[in-house]
Design a protein around this motif. Sequence first.
Motif, PDB file in Angstrom:
ATOM      1  N   GLY A   1       1.135  -1.318   0.272  1.00 35.80           N
ATOM      2  CA  GLY A   1      -0.129   0.013  -0.155  1.00 35.80           C
ATOM      3  C   GLY A   1       0.895   1.224  -0.004  1.00 35.80           C
ATOM      4  N   LEU A   2       1.780   1.306  -0.681  1.00 34.64           N
ATOM      5  CA  LEU A   2       2.989   2.495  -0.292  1.00 34.64           C
ATOM      6  C   LEU A   2       3.098   2.874  -1.545  1.00 34.64           C
ATOM      7  N   LEU A   3       2.932   3.756  -1.788  1.00 36.67           N
ATOM      8  CA  LEU A   3       3.442   4.855  -3.753  1.00 36.67           C
ATOM      9  C   LEU A   3       4.856   4.420  -3.450  1.00 36.67           C
ATOM     10  N   PHE A   4       5.019   4.888  -5.105  1.00 39.17           N
ATOM     11  CA  PHE A   4       6.567   4.444  -5.106  1.00 39.17           C
ATOM     12  C   PHE A   4       6.945   5.637  -6.712  1.00 39.17           C
ATOM     13  N   GLY A   5       8.181   5.827  -6.027  1.00 42.05           N
ATOM     14  CA  GLY A   5       8.908   7.234  -6.466  1.00 42.05           C
ATOM     15  C   GLY A   5      10.096   6.849  -7.129  1.00 42.05           C
ATOM     16  N   LEU A   6      10.714   7.615  -7.774  1.00 40.03           N
ATOM     17  CA  LEU A   6      12.143   7.634  -7.999  1.00 40.03           C
ATOM     18  C   LEU A   6      13.163   8.876  -8.637  1.00 40.03           C
ATOM     19  N   TYR A   7      14.224   8.255  -8.097  1.00 41.60           N
ATOM     20  CA  TYR A   7      15.708   9.297  -8.017  1.00 41.60           C
ATOM     21  C   TYR A   7      16.645   8.819  -9.089  1.00 41.60           C
ATOM     22  N   LEU A   8      16.810   9.847 -10.096  1.00 41.32           N
ATOM     23  CA  LEU A   8      17.479   9.192 -11.004  1.00 41.32           C
ATOM     24  C   LEU A   8      18.779  10.591 -11.358  1.00 41.32           C
ATOM     25  N   SER A   9      20.475   9.902 -11.052  1.00 37.71           N
ATOM     26  CA  SER A   9      20.320  11.027 -10.486  1.00 37.71           C
ATOM     27  C   SER A   9      21.114  12.084 -12.413  1.00 37.71           C
ATOM     28  N   PRO A  10      20.939  13.335 -12.504  1.00 35.27           N
ATOM     29  CA  PRO A  10      21.314  14.030 -13.466  1.00 35.27           C
ATOM     30  C   PRO A  10      23.007  13.679 -13.808  1.00 35.27           C
ATOM     31  N   TRP A  11      23.584  13.864 -12.874  1.00 38.09           N
ATOM     32  CA  TRP A  11      25.242  13.607 -12.843  1.00 38.09           C
ATOM     33  C   TRP A  11      25.897  12.168 -13.593  1.00 38.09           C
ATOM     34  N   ASP A  12      26.287  11.712 -14.189  1.00 37.38           N
ATOM     35  CA  ASP A  12      26.785  10.074 -14.023  1.00 37.38           C
ATOM     36  C   ASP A  12      28.563  10.008 -14.753  1.00 37.38           C
ATOM     37  N   ARG A  13      28.452   9.549 -13.796  1.00 40.17           N
ATOM     38  CA  ARG A  13      30.085   9.767 -13.998  1.00 40.17           C
ATOM     39  C   ARG A  13      30.521   8.444 -14.664  1.00 40.17           C
ATOM     40  N   ASN A  14      29.974   7.653 -15.034  1.00 37.60           N
ATOM     41  CA  ASN A  14      30.151   6.384 -16.278  1.00 37.60           C
ATOM     42  C   ASN A  14      30.044   6.850 -17.056  1.00 37.60           C
TER      43      ASN A  14
END
Length: 485
Positions: free
Chosen positions: A139-152
Motif C-alpha cells: 500500500g505504498l506509493l513508489f518514486g524514483l531518483y535518477l541522478s542527472p550527474w552520471d560519472r560513468n
Amino acid sequence: MIRPAVAVVLTLSFCVSSHAAEVAPPEPFGAVPSEAHLAWHELEYYGFIHFTINTFTDREWGGGDESPELFNPSQCDPDQWACVAAESGMKGLILTAKHHDGFCLWPSKYTEHSVKKSPWKDGKGDLVRELSDACKKHGLLFGLYLSPWDRNHAEYGRPAYIEYYRNQWRELLAGYGPVFETWYDGANGGSGYYGGANETRRIDNKTYYDWIPTWQLVRDLQPGCIRFSDGGPDIRWVGNEKGLGYDPNWCTFNRDGRWPGVSQRESLWHGDQGGTHWVPAEVDVSIRPGWFWHESQNGQVKTLDQLLDIYYASVGRGCNLLLNVPPDRRGLFHEIDVERLGQLGDYLKKTFGDDLARRKPAKADNTRGNAEEYSAAGLTDGDRNTYWAADDGVVSAALEIDLGGPTTFDNVRIQEQIRLGQRVEAFEIEARVDGRWQKIAEGQTIGPRRILRTDRVTADAVRVKLIKCLACPAISTVEVYCSPE
Ligand code: FUL
C-alpha cells in the motif's frame, strides 16, 4: 390554513432568501496548490532508499568506473523494506534507480552499466520492478531518483547525454506503473570516469540539462507525479540535509530562474512570502550519517528521540519528510534501523490515533457571513476538507475548543485550508487550566500543517489565536493529541 397560492409565494421567497444568504468563500490568496500538490501534502512522511554499488565499495559517491560485478546483495528483499516502511507510517518509497556513479538498478536498454552485468540473479534482476511491486503490495506509493550527474557515461557534458537521460526517464516512467515523485539532484562534483576519459567535466547547471522538456515528458507520462529539485518545479529542497524544516515556512516560492543545483538558501529554507508559485518544501535526511549503508555507521543510527525531533521539525512545520534508510550488503534494512523505524511507527500510531478535540464544540470570535458553512464546527468535525473562515478584512481571530472536562495532551495539530492559499503569519496556542488561560505554544506559519509539541498539560479548553494573517484566515482543522508516557 395557508391557501395554495400563498404557499407557493412563501416557498419561492424562502428559496430566494436562502440563495441570497449563501456566503461566497474567501477568494484564493496568492499562489495555490494543484490537486497533485494537495494529494502530496497528505503523504507527510515517506522513505528514501539509497542502494547501489556504493553499498559494496563503502563509498558515498562512486566514481563511475566500478565493475557491475560488485553489485551482489546476498538476500536482497525489497518486500522487507516496504513492509518495515509501511509499519513505520511511511506512505511511499523513493529509490535511487541511478546514483551519480551511473550504475542502473534496472536493466536499461540504453546502457550495459547496470544489473544486467551483475552476478545478482545472474544478471536477470530488476530492482526497480521488485520495489515497485513490493510498494503496491504494502500500500505504498513508489518514486524514483535518477541522478542527472552520471560519472560513468562517456557523453556526459555533451548533448547526447541529455537524450540518454531523457530516454531513461521514459523507460522508467512508462514501464513500472504509477510514480508519485521524481527526484532531480543538484550535486555535481565534475570529475569522473566518463567512459574511460577520467577527467573533470564542468557543466552550466542553468542550461546544460535543458530541464523544461524533461519535466514535460515526466508530466506527460505520469500526470500526477510531483517533481522535486532545489528549484521545483513542483516541490523544493528545504536547503539542508539535517532533517530541519523552518518557521516561517511559506509554500509559495519565486520559482523562475531556479534549477537543480541553483538555489538561494533563504528561499529554500523559508519559501518566499507572496512568491509566484506553490512550491512546498520536502525535508530529506538519512537515518544514518551517510546516505548509503556503511558497517562503520551501525552504531550511529538515529535514536527515537532524534527521529522525533526530525519529525516535528519537518512534518510538524508543514514540510514532507523523506527519511532515507539504506539497505545493507545483504540487501536488507539492518536490524538496528528496523528497530528504530518500529519505535517511530509505534509512537506515531499511539500519538495521532485519537484526536481529543474531535466532535468537541468549537467557537470563533468571527465567522464568515455568520454562515453555518464556515462555522467553527468545521474545525473539529474530523473532516479536513471542511473549514472555518473569517470575513474579508478580518486578519486576526480566536478559535476556542471546549474539551468537555480536564483533558491531558501534549500535541496540537492545525491545518489551513490551503486550497485557498497560505495566510497565517503569526499565532499562539493557549490552554485553559483551572479557569485560567496560559500560552503553551506559538509560531509563525501554519500552511498545510503545523504540529506543536507542548509540555504535557491538563486543560479543559484550547484556544488558537491567529494574531496576524495576510488575508482573512481559513482553517481546516484543530486537533489535540497526547503522546504515550
Ligand atoms: C545529494 C547527493 O549528492 C547525495 O549522494 C544524496 O543522493 C542526497 C540525497 O543528495 O545531493
